[in-house]
Write a protein that holds these residues in place. Structure first.
Motif, PDB file in Angstrom:
ATOM      1  N   PRO A  49      -5.359 -57.622  -8.035  1.00  0.00           N
ATOM      2  CA  PRO A  49      -5.989 -56.489  -8.075  1.00  0.00           C
ATOM      3  C   PRO A  49      -6.980 -56.238  -6.866  1.00  0.00           C
ATOM      4  O   PRO A  49      -7.109 -54.984  -6.187  1.00  0.00           O
ATOM      5  N   GLY A  50      -7.518 -57.235  -6.187  1.00  0.00           N
ATOM      6  CA  GLY A  50      -8.437 -57.186  -5.025  1.00  0.00           C
ATOM      7  C   GLY A  50      -7.563 -56.704  -3.843  1.00  0.00           C
ATOM      8  O   GLY A  50      -7.910 -55.886  -3.083  1.00  0.00           O
ATOM      9  N   LEU A  51      -6.583 -57.449  -3.705  1.00  0.00           N
ATOM     10  CA  LEU A  51      -5.609 -57.253  -2.609  1.00  0.00           C
ATOM     11  C   LEU A  51      -4.971 -55.736  -2.730  1.00  0.00           C
ATOM     12  O   LEU A  51      -4.917 -55.224  -1.547  1.00  0.00           O
ATOM     13  N   THR A  52      -4.548 -55.367  -3.880  1.00  0.00           N
ATOM     14  CA  THR A  52      -3.889 -54.232  -3.942  1.00  0.00           C
ATOM     15  C   THR A  52      -4.888 -53.052  -3.594  1.00  0.00           C
ATOM     16  O   THR A  52      -4.636 -52.069  -3.092  1.00  0.00           O
ATOM     17  N   LYS A  53      -6.314 -53.120  -4.159  1.00  0.00           N
ATOM     18  CA  LYS A  53      -7.293 -52.292  -3.784  1.00  0.00           C
ATOM     19  C   LYS A  53      -7.483 -52.203  -2.299  1.00  0.00           C
ATOM     20  O   LYS A  53      -7.571 -51.004  -1.842  1.00  0.00           O
ATOM     21  N   ALA A  54      -7.759 -53.348  -1.604  1.00  0.00           N
ATOM     22  CA  ALA A  54      -7.759 -53.427  -0.120  1.00  0.00           C
ATOM     23  C   ALA A  54      -6.711 -52.353   0.601  1.00  0.00           C
ATOM     24  O   ALA A  54      -6.983 -51.844   1.391  1.00  0.00           O
ATOM     25  N   LEU A  55      -5.501 -52.792  -0.072  1.00  0.00           N
ATOM     26  CA  LEU A  55      -4.453 -52.207   0.900  1.00  0.00           C
ATOM     27  C   LEU A  55      -4.627 -50.563   0.547  1.00  0.00           C
ATOM     28  O   LEU A  55      -4.268 -49.852   1.519  1.00  0.00           O
ATOM     29  N   THR A  56      -4.680 -50.065  -0.950  1.00  0.00           N
ATOM     30  CA  THR A  56      -4.448 -48.794  -1.209  1.00  0.00           C
ATOM     31  C   THR A  56      -5.672 -47.916  -0.690  1.00  0.00           C
ATOM     32  O   THR A  56      -5.640 -46.887  -0.309  1.00  0.00           O
ATOM     33  N   ASP A  57      -6.789 -48.652  -0.573  1.00  0.00           N
ATOM     34  CA  ASP A  57      -8.035 -47.928   0.038  1.00  0.00           C
ATOM     35  C   ASP A  57      -7.710 -47.628   1.747  1.00  0.00           C
ATOM     36  O   ASP A  57      -8.114 -46.609   2.104  1.00  0.00           O
ATOM     37  N   GLN A  58      -7.273 -49.034   2.216  1.00  0.00           N
ATOM     38  CA  GLN A  58      -6.986 -48.359   3.611  1.00  0.00           C
ATOM     39  C   GLN A  58      -6.083 -47.577   3.874  1.00  0.00           C
ATOM     40  O   GLN A  58      -6.092 -46.715   4.780  1.00  0.00           O
ATOM     41  N   ALA A  59      -4.755 -47.470   3.083  1.00  0.00           N
ATOM     42  CA  ALA A  59      -3.709 -46.703   3.247  1.00  0.00           C
ATOM     43  C   ALA A  59      -4.412 -45.278   3.184  1.00  0.00           C
ATOM     44  O   ALA A  59      -3.808 -44.177   3.727  1.00  0.00           O
ATOM     45  N   GLN A  60      -5.433 -45.001   2.293  1.00  0.00           N
ATOM     46  CA  GLN A  60      -5.899 -43.530   2.136  1.00  0.00           C
ATOM     47  C   GLN A  60      -6.849 -43.180   3.490  1.00  0.00           C
ATOM     48  O   GLN A  60      -6.904 -42.064   3.627  1.00  0.00           O
ATOM     49  N   GLN A  61      -7.336 -44.074   4.049  1.00  0.00           N
ATOM     50  CA  GLN A  61      -8.212 -43.830   5.259  1.00  0.00           C
ATOM     51  C   GLN A  61      -7.149 -43.630   6.494  1.00  0.00           C
ATOM     52  O   GLN A  61      -7.216 -42.535   6.930  1.00  0.00           O
ATOM     53  N   VAL A  62      -6.408 -44.734   6.970  1.00  0.00           N
ATOM     54  CA  VAL A  62      -5.628 -44.537   7.970  1.00  0.00           C
ATOM     55  C   VAL A  62      -4.882 -45.936   7.914  1.00  0.00           C
ATOM     56  O   VAL A  62      -5.286 -46.770   7.707  1.00  0.00           O
ATOM     57  N   TRP A  63      -3.374 -45.793   8.108  1.00  0.00           N
ATOM     58  CA  TRP A  63      -2.578 -46.909   7.982  1.00  0.00           C
ATOM     59  C   TRP A  63      -1.784 -47.281   9.148  1.00  0.00           C
ATOM     60  O   TRP A  63      -1.500 -48.514   9.277  1.00  0.00           O
ATOM     61  N   HIS A  64      -1.875 -46.715  10.441  1.00  0.00           N
ATOM     62  CA  HIS A  64      -1.332 -47.203  11.597  1.00  0.00           C
ATOM     63  C   HIS A  64      -2.335 -46.483  12.689  1.00  0.00           C
ATOM     64  O   HIS A  64      -2.685 -45.263  12.689  1.00  0.00           O
ATOM     65  N   LEU A  65      -2.637 -47.429  13.651  1.00  0.00           N
ATOM     66  CA  LEU A  65      -3.337 -47.064  14.822  1.00  0.00           C
ATOM     67  C   LEU A  65      -2.557 -48.002  16.006  1.00  0.00           C
ATOM     68  O   LEU A  65      -2.376 -49.293  15.525  1.00  0.00           O
ATOM     69  N   SER A  66      -2.544 -47.541  17.016  1.00  0.00           N
ATOM     70  CA  SER A  66      -2.220 -48.131  18.344  1.00  0.00           C
ATOM     71  C   SER A  66      -3.299 -48.974  18.714  1.00  0.00           C
ATOM     72  O   SER A  66      -4.491 -48.765  18.450  1.00  0.00           O
ATOM     73  N   ASN A  67      -2.703 -50.189  19.344  1.00  0.00           N
ATOM     74  CA  ASN A  67      -3.931 -51.074  19.912  1.00  0.00           C
ATOM     75  C   ASN A  67      -4.310 -50.506  21.193  1.00  0.00           C
ATOM     76  O   ASN A  67      -5.440 -51.332  21.864  1.00  0.00           O
ATOM     77  N   LEU A  68      -4.126 -49.366  21.474  1.00  0.00           N
ATOM     78  CA  LEU A  68      -4.809 -48.665  22.642  1.00  0.00           C
ATOM     79  C   LEU A  68      -6.191 -48.068  22.001  1.00  0.00           C
ATOM     80  O   LEU A  68      -6.991 -47.697  22.869  1.00  0.00           O
ATOM     81  N   TYR A  69      -6.332 -48.367  20.783  1.00  0.00           N
ATOM     82  CA  TYR A  69      -7.859 -47.885  20.315  1.00  0.00           C
ATOM     83  C   TYR A  69      -8.469 -49.268  19.513  1.00  0.00           C
ATOM     84  O   TYR A  69      -7.714 -50.124  19.152  1.00  0.00           O
ATOM     85  N   HIS A  70      -9.712 -49.106  19.152  1.00  0.00           N
ATOM     86  CA  HIS A  70     -10.329 -50.014  18.439  1.00  0.00           C
ATOM     87  C   HIS A  70     -10.082 -49.889  17.185  1.00  0.00           C
ATOM     88  O   HIS A  70      -9.808 -48.938  16.659  1.00  0.00           O
ATOM     89  N   ILE A  71      -9.643 -51.037  16.283  1.00  0.00           N
ATOM     90  CA  ILE A  71      -9.234 -50.725  14.876  1.00  0.00           C
ATOM     91  C   ILE A  71     -10.391 -51.834  14.286  1.00  0.00           C
ATOM     92  O   ILE A  71     -10.182 -52.880  14.540  1.00  0.00           O
ATOM     93  N   PRO A  72     -11.255 -51.071  13.322  1.00  0.00           N
ATOM     94  CA  PRO A  72     -12.102 -51.656  12.912  1.00  0.00           C
ATOM     95  C   PRO A  72     -11.836 -53.120  11.930  1.00  0.00           C
ATOM     96  O   PRO A  72     -12.293 -54.174  11.977  1.00  0.00           O
ATOM     97  N   ALA A  73     -11.037 -52.804  10.990  1.00  0.00           N
ATOM     98  CA  ALA A  73     -10.461 -54.056  10.244  1.00  0.00           C
ATOM     99  C   ALA A  73     -10.096 -55.231  11.088  1.00  0.00           C
ATOM    100  O   ALA A  73     -10.170 -56.392  10.532  1.00  0.00           O
TER     101      ALA A  73
END
Ligand code: PLP
Length: 390
Positions: A49-73
């Motif tokens: 449950p903890g891993l599933t929640k971490a994944l789905t919470d992040q998916a609802q925020q932003v799930w891909h960013l280029s490494n041209l930018y800072h990625i907080p996680a």
């Protein structure tokens, strides 16, 4: 007719449609106790449950960013890995193979920037570092390399445990020594503590970079966060993957500032490496495993499993020879063919994984319960008895 999936795997006739903790459920409803964990990947079992929640919470925020930018996680996970280890810096990948690629590049670039002609990397028989052209050249066996030449040059393979060969092979062209502290594919073969210490001394004496491949043995699997901690030595560069993602594709190369000094802006990159989803899950895995209580639990479970396995071996000495390994990275050295043991396990509803040297690997979820351990032994015993009675 060829399968629509490239037939590089010989697959068991099993189709798992759901996972719950240490259990996998087949399409026909049968329940299997999973002692493979995706080959040491599902650190906290299936559908945690903890891993599933971490994944789905992040998916609802932003799930891909280029490494041209800072990625907080990604920044958080890097900071934590640096805090927890010998390393000063981290590069994220999506797999162990990609980590191997960077480890090789990093070691060679280190010496290039120092103006020294050192490109040779020493590896050991029974090793496994991935399936890329560099990783198969590193291992160098006919099984891995046949037909794929010309191979990437600059690797020397030595017999596992041959100290004299090692002393003789080291020269002023040696860039690095690459080794798994516990061989996985090679048949669950731990490198003795004094040998890891000796390797560290040898590397220090000759200025050689020491690279540990902890893709399979790392991330709490042996009962320490990283296997090399048992020996009290640290590498200059370390590859991790498998366990750190808990089942999500995630890997990394950890390095000291010095070892990483050649890897300046523009020298390496990855589209997906360090993506928000993978790093969110990686952080959640560390939330659970990177503390003394969890590690103590792993060691307790490992002790219980190992003791029961010794009993299993003693009671089925026609099938099994011995137990080996560390923590929850265990191997049953077989007298029967290991493939037959794995197959009999399927019949008995228990999943294990074969390895070289006629070994069956047991790499359960690190949070496997006591009752699941007891059930695993019953099922392994049923499997062994079914072979003896043949
Ligand atoms: C699995 C493994 C790799 C390769 O990792 P992938 O994620 O499959 O690319 C490398 N080294 C070791 C020790 C492994 O067990």
């Amino acid at each position: 007719m060829i399968d629509t999936i490239l037939p590089t795997y010989t697959r068991a006739p099993l189709t798992f449609v759901k996972g719950e903790g240490s259990w996998l459920i087949e399409a026909d409803g049968r329940r299997f106790l999973d002692l493979g964990a995706g080959i040491a990947v599902n650190t906290l079992g299936h559908a945690h449950p903890g891993l599933t929640k971490a994944l789905t919470d992040q998916a609802q925020q932003v799930w891909h960013l280029s490494n041209l930018y800072h990625i907080p996680a990604q920044q958080t996970l890097a900071d934590r890995l640096v805090d927890l280890t010998f390393a000063d810096t981290v590069f994220f990948t999506n797999s162990g193979t990609e980590a191997c690629e960077l480890a090789v590049k990093m070691a060679r670039k280190y010496w290039f920037d120092k103006g020294e002609h050192r490109s040779e990397i020493i590896t050991f028989s029974g090793a496994f570092h991935g399936r890329s052209t560099a990783a198969i050249a590193a291992v160098g066996t006919e099984k891995m390399t046949k037909g794929f030449g010309p191979l990437l040059p600059g690797f020397t393979q030595l017999p596992f445990g041959d100290h004299d060969a090692l002393q003789a092979a080291v020269s002023d062209t040696t860039a690095a020594i690459l080794i798994e502290p516990v061989q996985g594919e090679g048949g669950i073969r731990p490198v003795p503590d004094q040998c890891l210490k000796g390797l560290r001394e040898l590397c220090d004496k000759h200025g050689i970079l020491l690279i540990f491949d902890e893709v399979q043995c790392g991330v709490a699997r042996t009962g320490k966060l990283f296997a090399h901690e048992w020996a009290g030595v640290s590498p200059d560069i370390m590859m991790i993957a498998k366990g750190i993602g808990g089942g999500f594709p995630l890997g990394a190369v950890l390095a000291t500032e010095d070892a990483a000094s050649g890897m300046t802006a523009g020298t390496h990159g990855s589209t997906y490496g360090g993506n928000p989803l993978g790093c969110a899950v990686g952080n959640a895995v560390l939330d659970h495993v990177a503390n003394d209580d969890f590690l103590a639990d792993v060691n307790r479970r490992a002790g219980a499993l190992r003791q029961k396995l010794e009993g299993l071996v003693a009671g089925n000495s026609d099938v099994f020879e011995s137990v080996r390994g560390m923590g929850l990275m265990l191997g049953l050295k077989c007298r029967a063919a290991n493939a037959d043991v794995v197959k009999a396990g399927y019949e008995a509803g228990v999943i294990t994984v074969p390895a070289a040297d006629n070994v069956v690997r047991l790499l359960p979820a690190l949070n496997i319960t006591e009752s699941d351990i007891a059930e695993a032994i019953l099922r392994l015993d049923t499997a062994a008895k079914s072979i003896s009675s043949e």
